[in-house]
Design a protein around this motif. Structure first.
Motif, PDB file in Angstrom:
ATOM      1  N   GLY B  57       0.775  -0.764  -0.133  1.00 46.43           N
ATOM      2  CA  GLY B  57       0.331   0.137   0.094  1.00 46.43           C
ATOM      3  C   GLY B  57       1.345   1.118  -0.019  1.00 46.43           C
ATOM      4  O   GLY B  57       1.992   0.944   0.327  1.00 46.43           O
ATOM      5  N   PRO B  58       0.504   2.445  -0.590  1.00 45.64           N
ATOM      6  CA  PRO B  58       1.620   3.908  -0.334  1.00 45.64           C
ATOM      7  C   PRO B  58       1.686   3.861   0.906  1.00 45.64           C
ATOM      8  O   PRO B  58       2.904   4.447   0.461  1.00 45.64           O
ATOM      9  N   GLN B  59       1.128   3.758   1.714  1.00 41.89           N
ATOM     10  CA  GLN B  59       1.254   4.159   2.946  1.00 41.89           C
ATOM     11  C   GLN B  59       2.624   3.254   3.438  1.00 41.89           C
ATOM     12  O   GLN B  59       3.662   3.974   4.429  1.00 41.89           O
ATOM     13  N   VAL B  60       2.739   2.277   3.329  1.00 44.86           N
ATOM     14  CA  VAL B  60       4.099   1.002   4.040  1.00 44.86           C
ATOM     15  C   VAL B  60       4.587   1.127   2.443  1.00 44.86           C
ATOM     16  O   VAL B  60       6.027   1.543   3.479  1.00 44.86           O
ATOM     17  N   ALA B  61       4.686   1.282   1.497  1.00 42.71           N
ATOM     18  CA  ALA B  61       5.421   2.420   0.258  1.00 42.71           C
ATOM     19  C   ALA B  61       7.135   3.717   0.760  1.00 42.71           C
ATOM     20  O   ALA B  61       7.218   3.420   1.252  1.00 42.71           O
ATOM     21  N   MET B  62       5.964   3.784   1.484  1.00 43.50           N
ATOM     22  CA  MET B  62       6.556   5.248   1.425  1.00 43.50           C
ATOM     23  C   MET B  62       7.132   4.613   3.201  1.00 43.50           C
ATOM     24  O   MET B  62       8.244   6.047   2.995  1.00 43.50           O
ATOM     25  N   LEU B  63       7.107   4.709   4.079  1.00 43.86           N
ATOM     26  CA  LEU B  63       7.772   4.684   4.693  1.00 43.86           C
ATOM     27  C   LEU B  63       8.388   3.360   4.702  1.00 43.86           C
ATOM     28  O   LEU B  63       9.787   4.331   5.476  1.00 43.86           O
ATOM     29  N   VAL B  64       8.858   2.509   4.372  1.00 44.13           N
ATOM     30  CA  VAL B  64       9.942   1.598   3.674  1.00 44.13           C
ATOM     31  C   VAL B  64      10.754   2.433   3.145  1.00 44.13           C
ATOM     32  O   VAL B  64      12.046   2.782   3.452  1.00 44.13           O
ATOM     33  N   LEU B  65      10.533   3.047   2.033  1.00 42.35           N
ATOM     34  CA  LEU B  65      11.195   4.187   1.044  1.00 42.35           C
ATOM     35  C   LEU B  65      12.531   5.415   1.943  1.00 42.35           C
ATOM     36  O   LEU B  65      12.947   5.936   1.743  1.00 42.35           O
ATOM     37  N   VAL B  66      10.987   6.000   3.135  1.00 43.07           N
ATOM     38  CA  VAL B  66      11.895   7.445   3.619  1.00 43.07           C
ATOM     39  C   VAL B  66      12.936   6.364   4.883  1.00 43.07           C
ATOM     40  O   VAL B  66      13.851   6.838   5.102  1.00 43.07           O
ATOM     41  N   CYS B  67      12.237   4.979   5.314  1.00 41.89           N
ATOM     42  CA  CYS B  67      13.339   4.207   6.042  1.00 41.89           C
ATOM     43  C   CYS B  67      14.471   3.988   5.460  1.00 41.89           C
ATOM     44  O   CYS B  67      15.569   4.258   6.051  1.00 41.89           O
ATOM     45  N   VAL B  68      14.690   3.811   4.219  1.00 37.28           N
ATOM     46  CA  VAL B  68      15.773   3.441   3.114  1.00 37.28           C
ATOM     47  C   VAL B  68      16.700   5.087   3.601  1.00 37.28           C
ATOM     48  O   VAL B  68      17.592   5.261   3.420  1.00 37.28           O
ATOM     49  N   TYR B  69      15.844   5.687   3.404  1.00 41.21           N
ATOM     50  CA  TYR B  69      16.290   7.216   2.569  1.00 41.21           C
ATOM     51  C   TYR B  69      17.490   7.824   4.105  1.00 41.21           C
ATOM     52  O   TYR B  69      18.473   8.071   4.376  1.00 41.21           O
ATOM     53  N   VAL B  70      16.629   7.710   5.353  1.00 40.00           N
ATOM     54  CA  VAL B  70      17.334   7.599   6.793  1.00 40.00           C
ATOM     55  C   VAL B  70      18.082   6.898   6.547  1.00 40.00           C
ATOM     56  O   VAL B  70      19.716   7.737   6.973  1.00 40.00           O
ATOM     57  N   GLY B  71      18.130   5.631   6.553  1.00 36.06           N
ATOM     58  CA  GLY B  71      19.450   5.067   7.272  1.00 36.06           C
ATOM     59  C   GLY B  71      20.274   4.630   6.147  1.00 36.06           C
ATOM     60  O   GLY B  71      21.434   4.944   6.778  1.00 36.06           O
ATOM     61  N   ALA B  72      20.299   5.136   4.838  1.00 30.38           N
ATOM     62  CA  ALA B  72      21.734   5.307   4.019  1.00 30.38           C
ATOM     63  C   ALA B  72      21.940   6.054   4.230  1.00 30.38           C
ATOM     64  O   ALA B  72      23.668   5.670   4.114  1.00 30.38           O
TER      65      ALA B  72
END
Lengths: 171, 501
Positions: B57-72
């Motif tokens: 879903g869009p919300q989970v997808a955005m959470l995943v991508l934001v987390c990857v961005y912040v983590g990277a």
């Protein structure tokens, strides 16, 4: 984001050659944009023609490439001896060529023609083996076996994770 | 209903439901690993993970991508400290003091400082995003086609001028990106530009395959040459941060947070510029500037706070103007579009709650990052030792899957290969990548708004220059160009100084 900007500057002759290629690109795109239909009958104004925007970008690109060329000349691109460029070392060129060749063989030839897990296994094995081969004969067999295991594992896991867990279609 | 506090609470409630913490933990971990590994960048991480989120879903997808961005962005500091090689370009400034600290046997302390700095930075930037993005989004509603055209052009120009290196090459890269974006059918007359009768080309070059090529394939090629990186110090002291490091350098943290967020909000500049600027500002203001470059806690804190504050900063223009503040934010924006979330001025009307959900996602990612920063030290050392000959083919495989998955066309894999080759050559020729990516991402925005504006006025171009906001943006764009012309600014200043005499 700049990434590569902190390295040593290029010889001016390389910039001059780059400018020539970019100028050719800009002029080529300008010509193609000019030949696009204008749709004046439909829009009432030629300003919405499909060629306007790419034509504008190409014109700017051509002008900027001329500036790049002029700057390169001012920095001595045409002076004798300016061509002493920093070429890749033979080892760099070999490594780059191997990586590029294997990448194109995998993504451009194997993928879509053989099952994805097999293509991936072959690619990962070949890539790892090719880059670890020069490490010498000591332990080579072990490294090759590890490369084969890595290949099979990657092919299997990527297929499983993407296709079964995340339901993403694979080539 | 529209009370910001209530909406923020709703945003957290929404984000934290449905296994969000689980997704945040694995996504931040992937982000940190991607960021830590030299050769893998935050942009590549977000692009590759976008593939995995297609069915979410869009919300989970955005959470995943934001987390990857912040983590990277945070993960890059690990290799900067332990290997003296920035894991991502954003961490380049961290090597200056992080590695000297590690050489003094203080690698653990350095990682603790980077964790704290990064945590404060993201939190600070997120606070600014929460405070200003909604109101700026409402202001951006006044932007019509004319203004959006200038916003896109300003983005290219500012990225070309300031993204590091040579502004002239920056502009050229930006216009190459803009040209690439014109391939395929245009919106007004559905005319297939530069298709040469090919149906695939008429569909245009997919944003994701191009970005995966430029940041994935080109990085793999780049990583495979030169000697391999050797060993890491295995001795790590305590990574538990000291309270004194925060209390002593609170001014530096606040300054770097503000600078990082501001630079993030400028189109296309990104985390590396934020880190360098914060570092330079801290050095100028520091009482212990002699220590900078020799293992300064303050220097490392400034760089880490700046780069991490840049992440929420770079998302501000994505949400309010549909203009990315950095390369990873550009991919994040592309992912938002793929998931049907249309970022830009209309977001304030269509989904005002989304801004607060992004705030909640950033806070969750930041907290998870803090946890990993304290516990994930030894396993990461092991990851850093994976030889490139075994890592890069796996990355290339993921690139191929990422390029193919969005539309299931083999053509997209060729686009990825072509973009990778072009990206690699341009990098070799010292063209910055930020303006190129911005050009590709903003090309459609510029094209659509220019033509729409011309259709609305019947071909009259004057509104592009006479409407107040348009005029201001036009002046800003011209100033950005003038700023980049060598010697022009001092000459103009000199003229004004001489006149009164």
């Amino acid at each position: 984001m700049s990434g590569s900007s902190d390295r040593e500057p290029l010889p001016p002759r390389v910039d001059l050659a780059t400018a020539a290629v970019l100028l050719a690109l800009g002029l080529g795109v300008m010509a193609l944009a000019w030949r696009m239909p204008t749709f004046v009958e439909q829009s009432g104004t030629g300003l919405t023609a499909p060629g306007i925007v790419p034509g504008f970008h190409a014109t700017v690109l051509a002008v900027l490439s001329v500036l790049l060329g002029l700057r390169a000349i001012r920095r001595g691109a045409l002076k004798p001896g300016a061509s002493q460029s920093r070429a890749w070392s033979r080892e760099d060129a070999r490594q780059l060529g191997t990586a590029a060749l294997l990448g194109v063989l995998y993504a451009g030839v194997l993928v879509g023609r053989v099952p994805f897990w097999m293509a991936t296994s072959l690619f990962v094995f070949a890539f790892t083996a090719a880059f670890e081969w020069p490490a010498g004969p000591v332990g080579r067999v072990r490294r090759l076996v590890e490369a084969a295991v890595l290949g099979l594992a990657t092919g299997g896991i990527v297929t499983l994770v993407f296709e079964r867990i995340f339901l993403v279609r694979l080539p | 209903m529209n009370n910001p506090i209530t909406m923020l609470g709703d945003g957290f409630a929404h984000v934290l439901s449905g296994g969000a913490i689980f997704h945040a933990f694995w996504a931040v971990l992937i982000g940190i690993v991607v960021g830590a590994l030299p050769g893998l960048t935050a942009t590549m991480g977000v692009a590759l993970l976008t593939t995995l989120t297609f069915t979410m879903g869009p919300q989970v997808a955005m959470l995943v991508l934001v987390c990857v961005y912040v983590g990277a962005i945070y993960g890059g500091s690990r290799s900067a400290i332990l290997l003296n090689i920035p894991g991502t370009p954003a961490s380049a400034a961290s090597t200056l003091d992080g590695f000297p600290l590690a050489k003094q046997g203080l690698a653990g302390r350095a990682m603790g400082i980077s964790t704290l700095g990064s945590w404060f930075g993201t939190l600070f930037g997120t606070l600014i995003l929460a405070m200003f993005a909604p109101s700026f989004g409402e202001f951006a509603l006044q932007f019509g086609s004319y203004e959006m055209f200038w916003v896109a052009l300003f983005g290219i120009v500012i990225a070309g001028s300031l993204s590091g290196g040579d502004p002239l090459k920056g502009y050229i890269a930006g216009f190459i990106g803009l040209l690439a974006a014109t391939v395929g059918q245009e919106t007004n007359h559905a005319f297939p530009r530069f298709a040469f009768g090919n149906a695939d080309l008429a569909g245009g070059l997919g944003l994701l395959p191009v970005l995966v090529g430029v940041f994935g394939v080109a990085e793999v090629l780049n990583a495979m040459r030169g000697p391999a990186v050797k060993a890491v110090s295995a001795k790590i002291d305590s990574v538990i941060p000291r309270i004194r490091d925060v209390t002593q350098y609170w001014r530096t943290i606040l300054r770097s947070g503000a600078l990082g967020t501001f630079i993030g909000a400028m189109p296309g500049l990104g985390e590396d510029i934020a880190a360098w600027t914060s570092y330079a500002a801290a050095k100028r203001a520091s009482k212990e500037r002699d220590l900078f470059g020799k293992g300064s806690v303050e220097g490392l804190m400034a760089a880490e706070t700046g780069e991490s504050a840049c992440v929420p900063g770079a998302i501000i223009p994505v949400l309010t103007l549909a203009v990315p503040g950095s390369a990873p934010a550009a991919v994040l924006m592309a992912a938002m579009m793929i998931h049907g979330l249309n970022p830009g001025p209309m977001l304030a009307i269509t989904a005002p709650e989304f801004i607060y959900q992004i705030v909640a996602m950033l806070v969750v990612a930041d907290m998870v990052k803090l946890v990993y920063g304290l516990v994930l030290v030894k396993p990461l050392l092991w990851v850093l030792l994976i030889p490139r000959s075994r890592l890069m083919p796996i990355v290339f495989t993921l690139c191929t899957v990422g390029a193919f998955a969005i539309t299931s066309r083999l053509f997209d894999i060729w686009v990825m290969l072509g973009a990778g080759l072009v990206g690699f050559i341009l990098r070799e020729l010292r063209f910055p990548m930020a303006p190129l990516v911005l050009g590709i991402v903003l090309g459609e925005l510029l094209d659509k708004n220019l033509l729409r504006g011309l259709v609305l006025t019947g071909g009259d171009i004057s509104p592009f220059f006479t409407r107040p906001i348009s005029m201001a943006l036009c002046v800003l764009t011209l100033l950005a160009v003038a700023w980049a012309i060598p010697g022009l600014v001092p000459r103009v200043v000199g003229v004004f100084r001489r006149r009164p005499a």
